[in-house]
Motif scaffolding. Structure first.
Motif, PDB file in Angstrom:
ATOM      1  N   GLY A 167       4.469  59.227 139.899  1.00 54.38           N
ATOM      2  CA  GLY A 167       4.240  60.287 138.920  1.00 54.38           C
ATOM      3  C   GLY A 167       4.430  61.668 139.504  1.00 54.38           C
ATOM      4  O   GLY A 167       5.055  62.540 138.888  1.00 54.38           O
ATOM      5  N   THR A 208      10.140  62.896 130.807  1.00 55.10           N
ATOM      6  CA  THR A 208       8.835  63.334 130.314  1.00 55.10           C
ATOM      7  C   THR A 208       8.157  62.238 129.505  1.00 55.10           C
ATOM      8  O   THR A 208       6.948  61.989 129.642  1.00 55.10           O
ATOM      9  CB  THR A 208       8.991  64.597 129.460  1.00 55.10           C
ATOM     10  OG1 THR A 208       9.639  65.625 130.229  1.00 55.10           O
ATOM     11  CG2 THR A 208       7.635  65.108 128.985  1.00 55.10           C
ATOM     12  N   GLY A 209       8.923  61.566 128.648  1.00 54.82           N
ATOM     13  CA  GLY A 209       8.370  60.451 127.891  1.00 54.82           C
ATOM     14  C   GLY A 209       7.892  59.330 128.795  1.00 54.82           C
ATOM     15  O   GLY A 209       6.844  58.717 128.554  1.00 54.82           O
ATOM     16  N   LEU A 258       6.745  59.752 131.778  1.00 56.46           N
ATOM     17  CA  LEU A 258       5.517  60.212 132.425  1.00 56.46           C
ATOM     18  C   LEU A 258       4.296  59.964 131.543  1.00 56.46           C
ATOM     19  O   LEU A 258       3.202  59.690 132.045  1.00 56.46           O
ATOM     20  CB  LEU A 258       5.628  61.704 132.754  1.00 56.46           C
ATOM     21  CG  LEU A 258       6.320  62.053 134.075  1.00 56.46           C
ATOM     22  CD1 LEU A 258       6.500  63.562 134.192  1.00 56.46           C
ATOM     23  CD2 LEU A 258       5.514  61.528 135.249  1.00 56.46           C
ATOM     24  N   VAL A 259       4.493  60.080 130.225  1.00 54.94           N
ATOM     25  CA  VAL A 259       3.381  59.805 129.306  1.00 54.94           C
ATOM     26  C   VAL A 259       2.945  58.342 129.444  1.00 54.94           C
ATOM     27  O   VAL A 259       1.754  58.033 129.563  1.00 54.94           O
ATOM     28  CB  VAL A 259       3.782  60.116 127.856  1.00 54.94           C
ATOM     29  CG1 VAL A 259       2.686  59.684 126.889  1.00 54.94           C
ATOM     30  CG2 VAL A 259       4.081  61.607 127.694  1.00 54.94           C
ATOM     31  N   ALA A 260       3.927  57.434 129.418  1.00 55.58           N
ATOM     32  CA  ALA A 260       3.616  56.007 129.577  1.00 55.58           C
ATOM     33  C   ALA A 260       3.016  55.730 130.952  1.00 55.58           C
ATOM     34  O   ALA A 260       2.078  54.931 131.087  1.00 55.58           O
ATOM     35  CB  ALA A 260       4.879  55.173 129.371  1.00 55.58           C
ATOM     36  N   GLY A 300       1.293  57.819 132.759  1.00 58.33           N
ATOM     37  CA  GLY A 300      -0.064  58.349 132.764  1.00 58.33           C
ATOM     38  C   GLY A 300      -1.055  57.402 132.101  1.00 58.33           C
ATOM     39  O   GLY A 300      -2.183  57.217 132.577  1.00 58.33           O
ATOM     40  N   ARG A 301      -0.618  56.777 130.999  1.00 63.25           N
ATOM     41  CA  ARG A 301      -1.491  55.816 130.329  1.00 63.25           C
ATOM     42  C   ARG A 301      -1.750  54.596 131.215  1.00 63.25           C
ATOM     43  O   ARG A 301      -2.872  54.074 131.254  1.00 63.25           O
ATOM     44  CB  ARG A 301      -0.859  55.385 129.006  1.00 63.25           C
ATOM     45  CG  ARG A 301      -0.734  56.500 127.989  1.00 63.25           C
ATOM     46  CD  ARG A 301      -0.038  56.026 126.724  1.00 63.25           C
ATOM     47  NE  ARG A 301      -0.781  54.951 126.077  1.00 63.25           N
ATOM     48  CZ  ARG A 301      -0.381  54.341 124.975  1.00 63.25           C
ATOM     49  NH1 ARG A 301       0.771  54.688 124.397  1.00 63.25           N
ATOM     50  NH2 ARG A 301      -1.121  53.380 124.439  1.00 63.25           N
ATOM     51  N   CYS A 359       7.096  50.214 133.034  1.00 62.99           N
ATOM     52  CA  CYS A 359       7.352  51.554 133.573  1.00 62.99           C
ATOM     53  C   CYS A 359       8.415  51.516 134.658  1.00 62.99           C
ATOM     54  O   CYS A 359       9.285  52.390 134.742  1.00 62.99           O
ATOM     55  CB  CYS A 359       6.056  52.153 134.122  1.00 62.99           C
ATOM     56  SG  CYS A 359       4.840  52.625 132.871  1.00 62.99           S
TER      57      CYS A 359
END
Length: 234
Positions: free
Chosen positions: A126, A171-172, A174-176, A178-179, A200
């Motif tokens: 990340g 960026t998308g 990174l959202v996944a 992060g979850r 991921c």
């Protein structure tokens, strides 16, 4: 046009290999000693999320293929003037490679049920992705200061479009990511984490492949590679 053919062929080869690993063509009802419930989804060896990701990557790959095709055709026009690529792009590429390797490490740790190695891999992946995006913004700023703005030349417009579209997909991701990292901190079961990390990782490897093709396109490397292949085959 040669660049898009190379890109599609690469994506198709990787997709074929990936599908072959998922046993989509398996017929478990023909295997002796295996009880299969044909009324439900338990006979499928591929999670629905993984199939969904494969479909999504096929759509994204088609989008980038169309963009590559438009770029290749536009370069043949008289008003096309190449812009110098900042050296920082190569550093950003190295950072994205590190991010992809870190996620592969996280996946291997998840399969070993090594929670410490998993969290380290996710954090490094990340952080490297954030560094990549930050570096891309710095590249934009350098080009803007040098006078290579979006509207001044078609080559400039394509560069900003290509890097922005790829950055949006990072960026998308990174959202996944992060979850998934949040699930690790909450102490989710390793079996659940394993699938999330694998999805991921597949996505990250895809983004790295797309970026390498795009970088080769921007530097003209893909055309040289295709020419070399033609000479070897002729």
């Amino acid at each position: 046009m040669s660049a898009i053919v190379l890109f599609i062929a690469t994506i198709a080869a990787i997709a074929g290999w990936w599908l072959s690993q998922q046993r989509l063509a398996a017929k478990p009802w023909l295997e002796q000693g295996v009880a299969v419930d044909l009324r439900g989804d338990r006979g499928s060896s591929v999670p629905a999320a993984k199939i969904g990701l494969g479909v999504f990557l096929a759509v994204v790959g088609s989008l980038f293929a169309l963009l590559i095709s438009a770029y290749s055709m536009r370069t043949t026009m008289a008003d096309w003037r190449e812009l110098p690529l900042p050296k920082l792009l190569w550093f950003n590429t190295g950072v994205l490679v590190i991010s992809s390797v870190a996620l592969q490490w996280a996946l291997m740790a998840a399969r070993r049920e090594d929670s410490d190695g998993l969290i380290v891999g996710l954090l490094i992946g990340g952080a490297s992705a954030v560094m990549f995006l930050t570096g891309q913004l710095v590249v934009w700023q350098q080009l803007k200061i040098a006078g290579y703005v979006v509207a001044s030349n078609p080559a400039n417009s394509f560069f900003y479009l290509i890097t922005a579209l790829h950055g949006l997909h990072v960026t998308g991701g990174l959202v996944a990511l992060g979850r998934t990292t949040a699930k690790v901190w909450r102490g989710a079961p390793m079996a659940q984490l394993r699938l999330s990390v694998e999805l991921c990782t597949i996505y990250w490897h895809f983004l790295l492949l797309v970026w390498l093709v795009l970088l080769g396109l921007l530097t003209g490397w893909t055309d040289n590679f295709v020419d070399i292949c033609r000479q070897l085959l002729s």
